[in-house]
Structures are given as structure tokens and as C-alpha cells.
Design a protein around this motif. Structure first.
Motif, short mmCIF file in Angstrom:
data_model
loop_
_atom_site.label_atom_id
_atom_site.label_comp_id
_atom_site.label_asym_id
_atom_site.label_seq_id
_atom_site.Cartn_x
_atom_site.Cartn_y
_atom_site.Cartn_z
N LEU A 5 -43.48 30.26 -42.67
CA LEU A 5 -43.44 31.05 -41.50
C LEU A 5 -44.68 31.63 -41.54
O LEU A 5 -45.07 32.11 -42.19
N THR A 6 -45.23 31.43 -40.16
CA THR A 6 -46.62 32.06 -39.95
C THR A 6 -46.50 33.31 -39.16
O THR A 6 -45.53 33.61 -38.63
N PRO A 7 -47.57 34.22 -39.13
CA PRO A 7 -47.41 35.45 -38.44
C PRO A 7 -47.14 35.19 -37.07
O PRO A 7 -46.37 36.14 -36.53
N ASN A 8 -47.62 34.24 -36.38
CA ASN A 8 -47.44 33.80 -35.04
C ASN A 8 -46.03 33.39 -34.77
O ASN A 8 -45.21 34.01 -33.82
N GLU A 9 -45.46 32.80 -35.81
CA GLU A 9 -43.74 32.37 -35.72
C GLU A 9 -43.15 33.64 -35.70
O GLU A 9 -42.14 33.78 -35.20
N ILE A 10 -43.47 34.49 -36.63
CA ILE A 10 -42.75 35.84 -36.66
C ILE A 10 -42.73 36.54 -35.39
O ILE A 10 -41.84 37.12 -35.04
N LYS A 11 -44.06 36.58 -34.81
CA LYS A 11 -44.02 37.28 -33.68
C LYS A 11 -43.21 36.65 -32.40
O LYS A 11 -42.58 37.28 -31.53
N SER A 12 -43.18 35.17 -32.44
CA SER A 12 -42.40 34.68 -31.53
C SER A 12 -40.85 34.99 -31.61
O SER A 12 -40.23 35.09 -30.64
N ILE A 13 -40.28 34.91 -32.87
CA ILE A 13 -38.93 35.33 -33.19
C ILE A 13 -38.77 36.93 -32.72
O ILE A 13 -37.60 37.18 -32.09
N GLN A 14 -39.70 37.93 -32.84
CA GLN A 14 -39.38 38.96 -32.44
C GLN A 14 -39.27 39.10 -30.92
O GLN A 14 -38.54 39.74 -30.72
N SER A 32 -32.92 37.48 -40.70
CA SER A 32 -33.30 38.76 -40.73
C SER A 32 -34.20 39.47 -40.06
O SER A 32 -34.00 40.74 -39.33
N VAL A 33 -35.18 38.83 -39.45
CA VAL A 33 -36.25 39.28 -38.53
C VAL A 33 -35.57 39.34 -37.14
O VAL A 33 -35.62 40.66 -36.30
N LEU A 34 -34.55 38.54 -36.74
CA LEU A 34 -33.92 38.47 -35.56
C LEU A 34 -32.81 39.85 -35.56
O LEU A 34 -32.73 40.59 -34.50
N LYS A 49 -34.57 30.07 -43.11
CA LYS A 49 -33.60 30.36 -42.10
C LYS A 49 -33.03 31.50 -42.05
O LYS A 49 -32.93 32.30 -41.23
N LEU A 50 -32.88 32.15 -43.35
CA LEU A 50 -32.16 33.23 -43.56
C LEU A 50 -33.18 34.49 -43.46
O LEU A 50 -32.70 35.48 -42.94
#
Length: 191
Positions: free
Chosen positions: A11-20, A49-51, A44-45
Motif C-alpha cells: 500500500l502506498t502513501p497515496n493509496e492510504i490517503k485515498s482510503i482516508q 483498519s484505516v477505514l 485488505k485487513l
């Protein structure tokens, strides 16, 4: 909200931002969140968690392209245990007959395109038996000309013509099929 492009591995930092951002938008609007892959394997887990940390209603989250993990029952059950939906939406794109099954279910089988749809039709009755029939979505990612019957593909009717009859032969009841085809989409897509 989506299809939110989360490939992972890693998972990339930008993907984490997209999830958030998707979690915040879902919380603000009440719309469901649809994830493209949602990471690979146990990533996926981490996405769940981020969601959750962002306040997303996990019962409004869809993990798309779950056909690729149909061989991994423990992972699917763990995801479903968080209240999310799993969506088998690549049905028929592998072009293998539903009766062909790999000798063992593994990630290698799915990456090589071996009998992925067959794995899904094996997994669905087990997921229903585990009590998650209300968290499964079925669709077809018909997006290329070659997916159409006219050009050698399975077309738009594959689920109706091939998947549902196979599920019936595997003991899935008409009420369960109605849940898969009508009730589940109706619940997740409504605001």
C-alpha cells in the motif's frame, strides 16, 4: 464512492490517503465505498483498519475483485467478520468452464487465470453456510470488446446462464439466490 483504486503490494502513501478520503466522504454522504482490489492478501485487513480509524461504516464497504481471493477462505471470513461486503465481479472473464477446478486453491492459480470463476462458485455455498450470504455481491466486469459474446467472450448474461444454475446444483436455494441478486445490491447501494 469509488471504485477507489487500491492495488497495494505494498500500500502506498497515496493509496492510504485515498482510503482516508473515501472513508470521510462515505461518512459525510452515507454512500457505500467500493474498493478496487483493496490491497493484496492480508493488506485488505490494513485497509479495513484505516477505514475504521477514519470512522467509515464498515457495513457500507465493498471489496471488489474478490474473485482473486476466492481460494483463501480464512481471509474472506476474516474480512466478512468485520462487516464488509465482498464482491465477485470478474465472473466469466477467465473463460474457463465452471466444472474445471485447480487441484489446490492458491494465489498462483488466480494470477495465472486458472479456473477463478470455478473457485468462486465453490466458495459461495461455503460463505453462505458460514452465515455471510447477505454480504456477497455478484457482477461481471464486462469492460472490453472481447468480453462480449459477439467477440468470443461470455457476455452480459453469464451469471444468469451459467453461475446461478451451477450454484443451484451446489445446493444454493432460491431464497439465497434472491438475496445475492436482489437484496444484497439493494441494501448496499441505497443511501
Amino acid at each position: 464512492i469509488g471504485e477507489v483504486g487500491i492495488n497495494g503490494d505494498p500500500l502506498t502513501p497515496n493509496e492510504i490517503k485515498s482510503i482516508q478520503a473515501a472513508a470521510r466522504a462515505g461518512r459525510a454522504t452515507g454512500a457505500a465505498i467500493s474498493l478496487h482490489y483493496g490491497g493484496t492478501g492480508r493488506e485488505k485487513l490494513e485497509v479495513v483498519s484505516v477505514l475504521g480509524e477514519e470512522g467509515a461504516d464498515l457495513s457500507r464497504v465493498i471489496f471488489g475483485h474478490s474473485d482473486l481471493i476466492a481460494w483463501d477462505m480464512p481471509l474472506m471470513l476474516e474480512l466478512l467478520g468485520h462487516g464488509v461486503y465482498i464482491q465477485f465481479d470478474l465472473l466469466g472473464t477467465d473463460m474457463t468452464p465452471l466444472y474445471i477446478q485447480p487441484s489446490s486453491y492458491s494465489q498462483a492459480d488466480t494470477t495465472m487465470g486458472v479456473a477463478r470463476t470455478s473457485q468462486v462458485v465453490e466458495a459461495i455455498p461455503k460463505l453462505i453456510e458460514e452465515g455471510y450470504g447477505d454480504r456477497i455481491l455478484l457482477s461481471q466486469d464486462v469492460c472490453n470488446k472481447t468480453h462480449l459474446k459477439r467477440y468470443g467472450g461470455n457476455g452480459y448474461s453469464f451469471i444468469l446462464e451459467r453461475v446461478l444454475p451451477t450454484l443451484r446444483r451446489k445446493g444454493v436455494t432460491e431464497d439465497q439466490i434472491s438475496s445475492l441478486m436482489v437484496d444484497n445490491p439493494k441494501h448496499i447501494l441505497a443511501f
